[in-house]
Scaffold this motif. Sequence first.
Motif, mmCIF file in Angstrom:
data_model
loop_
_atom_site.group_PDB
_atom_site.id
_atom_site.type_symbol
_atom_site.label_atom_id
_atom_site.label_comp_id
_atom_site.label_asym_id
_atom_site.label_seq_id
_atom_site.Cartn_x
_atom_site.Cartn_y
_atom_site.Cartn_z
ATOM 1 N N HIS A 1 0.864 -1.181 0.000
ATOM 2 C CA HIS A 1 0.000 0.000 0.000
ATOM 3 C C HIS A 1 0.899 1.229 0.000
ATOM 4 O O HIS A 1 1.776 1.351 0.851
ATOM 5 C CB HIS A 1 -0.895 -0.025 1.249
ATOM 6 N N ALA A 2 0.689 2.132 -0.958
ATOM 7 C CA ALA A 2 1.523 3.325 -1.092
ATOM 8 C C ALA A 2 0.695 4.584 -0.816
ATOM 9 O O ALA A 2 0.009 5.082 -1.712
ATOM 10 C CB ALA A 2 2.141 3.385 -2.486
ATOM 11 N N PRO A 3 0.729 5.101 0.418
ATOM 12 C CA PRO A 3 -0.048 6.305 0.745
ATOM 13 C C PRO A 3 0.202 7.497 -0.190
ATOM 14 O O PRO A 3 -0.761 8.178 -0.551
ATOM 15 C CB PRO A 3 0.362 6.619 2.187
ATOM 16 N N PRO A 4 1.444 7.769 -0.634
ATOM 17 C CA PRO A 4 1.621 8.913 -1.546
ATOM 18 C C PRO A 4 0.870 8.730 -2.873
ATOM 19 O O PRO A 4 0.331 9.693 -3.416
ATOM 20 C CB PRO A 4 3.137 8.960 -1.786
ATOM 21 N N LEU A 5 0.821 7.506 -3.378
ATOM 22 C CA LEU A 5 0.081 7.262 -4.623
ATOM 23 C C LEU A 5 -1.414 7.419 -4.391
ATOM 24 O O LEU A 5 -2.132 7.945 -5.251
ATOM 25 C CB LEU A 5 0.408 5.875 -5.177
ATOM 26 N N SER A 6 -1.894 6.998 -3.223
ATOM 27 C CA SER A 6 -3.312 7.183 -2.899
ATOM 28 C C SER A 6 -3.652 8.663 -2.784
ATOM 29 O O SER A 6 -4.741 9.081 -3.192
ATOM 30 C CB SER A 6 -3.670 6.458 -1.602
ATOM 31 N N ALA A 7 -2.749 9.465 -2.239
ATOM 32 C CA ALA A 7 -2.993 10.908 -2.137
ATOM 33 C C ALA A 7 -3.182 11.512 -3.530
ATOM 34 O O ALA A 7 -4.059 12.352 -3.745
ATOM 35 C CB ALA A 7 -1.843 11.591 -1.397
ATOM 36 N N ILE A 8 -2.374 11.059 -4.479
ATOM 37 C CA ILE A 8 -2.481 11.562 -5.854
ATOM 38 C C ILE A 8 -3.790 11.116 -6.491
ATOM 39 O O ILE A 8 -4.516 11.934 -7.074
ATOM 40 C CB ILE A 8 -1.273 11.096 -6.701
ATOM 41 N N THR A 9 -4.117 9.840 -6.390
ATOM 42 C CA THR A 9 -5.344 9.351 -7.036
ATOM 43 C C THR A 9 -6.595 9.930 -6.377
ATOM 44 O O THR A 9 -7.578 10.217 -7.069
ATOM 45 C CB THR A 9 -5.405 7.810 -7.068
ATOM 46 N N ARG A 10 -6.559 10.144 -5.063
ATOM 47 C CA ARG A 10 -7.704 10.789 -4.404
ATOM 48 C C ARG A 10 -7.854 12.217 -4.885
ATOM 49 O O ARG A 10 -8.969 12.694 -5.115
ATOM 50 C CB ARG A 10 -7.555 10.744 -2.881
ATOM 51 N N ALA A 11 -6.736 12.937 -5.043
ATOM 52 C CA ALA A 11 -6.784 14.318 -5.545
ATOM 53 C C ALA A 11 -7.364 14.373 -6.959
ATOM 54 O O ALA A 11 -7.978 15.368 -7.345
ATOM 55 C CB ALA A 11 -5.387 14.937 -5.517
ATOM 56 N N LEU A 12 -7.188 13.307 -7.708
ATOM 57 C CA LEU A 12 -7.727 13.238 -9.074
ATOM 58 C C LEU A 12 -9.153 12.689 -9.096
ATOM 59 O O LEU A 12 -9.737 12.500 -10.159
ATOM 60 C CB LEU A 12 -6.822 12.360 -9.945
ATOM 61 N N GLY A 13 -9.693 12.396 -7.907
ATOM 62 C CA GLY A 13 -11.057 11.895 -7.804
ATOM 63 C C GLY A 13 -11.202 10.423 -8.144
ATOM 64 O O GLY A 13 -12.289 9.959 -8.461
ATOM 65 N N ALA A 14 -10.096 9.673 -8.073
ATOM 66 C CA ALA A 14 -10.130 8.251 -8.440
ATOM 67 C C ALA A 14 -10.066 7.331 -7.226
ATOM 68 O O ALA A 14 -9.845 6.139 -7.379
ATOM 69 C CB ALA A 14 -8.985 7.934 -9.393
ATOM 70 N N ASP B 1 -8.666 5.617 -3.610
ATOM 71 C CA ASP B 1 -7.344 5.151 -3.192
ATOM 72 C C ASP B 1 -6.635 4.411 -4.314
ATOM 73 O O ASP B 1 -7.268 3.728 -5.126
ATOM 74 C CB ASP B 1 -7.457 4.215 -1.983
ATOM 75 N N PHE B 2 -5.327 4.524 -4.331
ATOM 76 C CA PHE B 2 -4.516 3.761 -5.271
ATOM 77 C C PHE B 2 -4.605 2.295 -4.866
ATOM 78 O O PHE B 2 -4.572 1.976 -3.682
ATOM 79 C CB PHE B 2 -3.057 4.235 -5.225
ATOM 80 N N PRO B 3 -4.725 1.385 -5.831
ATOM 81 C CA PRO B 3 -4.863 -0.032 -5.474
ATOM 82 C C PRO B 3 -3.665 -0.567 -4.693
ATOM 83 O O PRO B 3 -2.526 -0.178 -4.933
ATOM 84 C CB PRO B 3 -4.950 -0.745 -6.828
ATOM 85 N N ILE B 4 -3.958 -1.454 -3.773
ATOM 86 C CA ILE B 4 -2.901 -2.196 -3.092
ATOM 87 C C ILE B 4 -2.349 -3.156 -4.141
ATOM 88 O O ILE B 4 -3.095 -3.710 -4.943
ATOM 89 C CB ILE B 4 -3.470 -2.908 -1.857
ATOM 90 N N PHE B 5 -1.032 -3.350 -4.161
ATOM 91 C CA PHE B 5 -0.406 -4.084 -5.255
ATOM 92 C C PHE B 5 0.623 -5.069 -4.747
ATOM 93 O O PHE B 5 0.776 -5.259 -3.545
ATOM 94 C CB PHE B 5 0.192 -3.104 -6.273
ATOM 95 N N ASN B 6 1.316 -5.721 -5.677
ATOM 96 C CA ASN B 6 2.330 -6.722 -5.346
ATOM 97 C C ASN B 6 3.530 -6.553 -6.281
ATOM 98 O O ASN B 6 3.549 -5.645 -7.117
ATOM 99 C CB ASN B 6 1.729 -8.130 -5.426
ATOM 100 N N ILE B 7 4.526 -7.401 -6.130
ATOM 101 C CA ILE B 7 5.724 -7.306 -6.970
ATOM 102 C C ILE B 7 5.383 -7.526 -8.442
ATOM 103 O O ILE B 7 5.892 -6.818 -9.317
ATOM 104 C CB ILE B 7 6.806 -8.306 -6.494
ATOM 105 N N ALA B 8 4.502 -8.475 -8.737
ATOM 106 C CA ALA B 8 4.123 -8.745 -10.129
ATOM 107 C C ALA B 8 3.519 -7.499 -10.770
ATOM 108 O O ALA B 8 3.868 -7.136 -11.899
ATOM 109 C CB ALA B 8 3.144 -9.917 -10.196
ATOM 110 N N ASP B 9 2.613 -6.834 -10.050
ATOM 111 C CA ASP B 9 2.017 -5.598 -10.562
ATOM 112 C C ASP B 9 3.098 -4.559 -10.834
ATOM 113 O O ASP B 9 3.076 -3.867 -11.860
ATOM 114 C CB ASP B 9 1.020 -5.016 -9.553
ATOM 115 N N SER B 10 4.044 -4.439 -9.901
ATOM 116 C CA SER B 10 5.130 -3.475 -10.059
ATOM 117 C C SER B 10 5.969 -3.777 -11.295
ATOM 118 O O SER B 10 6.378 -2.861 -12.011
ATOM 119 C CB SER B 10 6.031 -3.478 -8.824
ATOM 120 N N CYS B 11 6.234 -5.051 -11.546
ATOM 121 C CA CYS B 11 7.006 -5.438 -12.733
ATOM 122 C C CYS B 11 6.299 -5.006 -14.016
ATOM 123 O O CYS B 11 6.927 -4.462 -14.929
ATOM 124 C CB CYS B 11 7.230 -6.945 -12.764
ATOM 125 N N VAL B 12 4.995 -5.215 -14.068
ATOM 126 C CA VAL B 12 4.233 -4.841 -15.264
ATOM 127 C C VAL B 12 4.215 -3.324 -15.436
ATOM 128 O O VAL B 12 4.490 -2.811 -16.524
ATOM 129 C CB VAL B 12 2.792 -5.400 -15.203
#
Length: 173
Positions: free
Chosen positions: A127-140, A142-153
């Motif tokens: 879970h990345a709080p800074p990414l959630s802050a950005i996506t919330r500011a854009l009205g989207a 919380d940023f999804p909770i992710f894993n290493i596979a997601d990060s690789c993609v």
Amino acid sequence: MPTLLDHTRALPVWVPLLIAAVLVAADQALKAWALANLTYGAAPIPFLPGLLDWQLTFNTGAAWSLFSGSAVPLAIARLMVGVGLLVYVMVRPQNRFLTVVLSMIAAGAIGNTIDGLRQGRVTDMLHAPPLSAITRALGAGDFPIFNIADSCVVVGTLLLLVASFVSGRERKV
């Protein structure tokens, strides 16, 4: 002058398999750790305070829960993408940059394929709080909770996009 996408410096044909295997192993190891040590529905646990937390969740779809409930069809599609990319870089050797980036994307697809086929859902724990802050500011939300596979993609795809823009500029000069 060589560019990021220059085809003159290929890696040995076994390197994409090694890269993918190491990344898939890391992904699966962290998922196993998360399943053994984190509690679903619990509050985030700081890992890198302010930057990254541990928080166990599951996803039966894709990012932002798109296609929820489609874990097996998505797993089959991911498997085709992952294996297809690995076969491509092994049959048609690319430069070092493309080999690494395409192997990362393949590893991510395969890592989440394993979860989808084995559990019917993908295990997420980062879970990345800074990414959630950005996506919330854009009205989207919380940023999804992710894993290493997601990060690789995601990282592999972003690097591929950046390289295509840089390469396009280098050709114009």
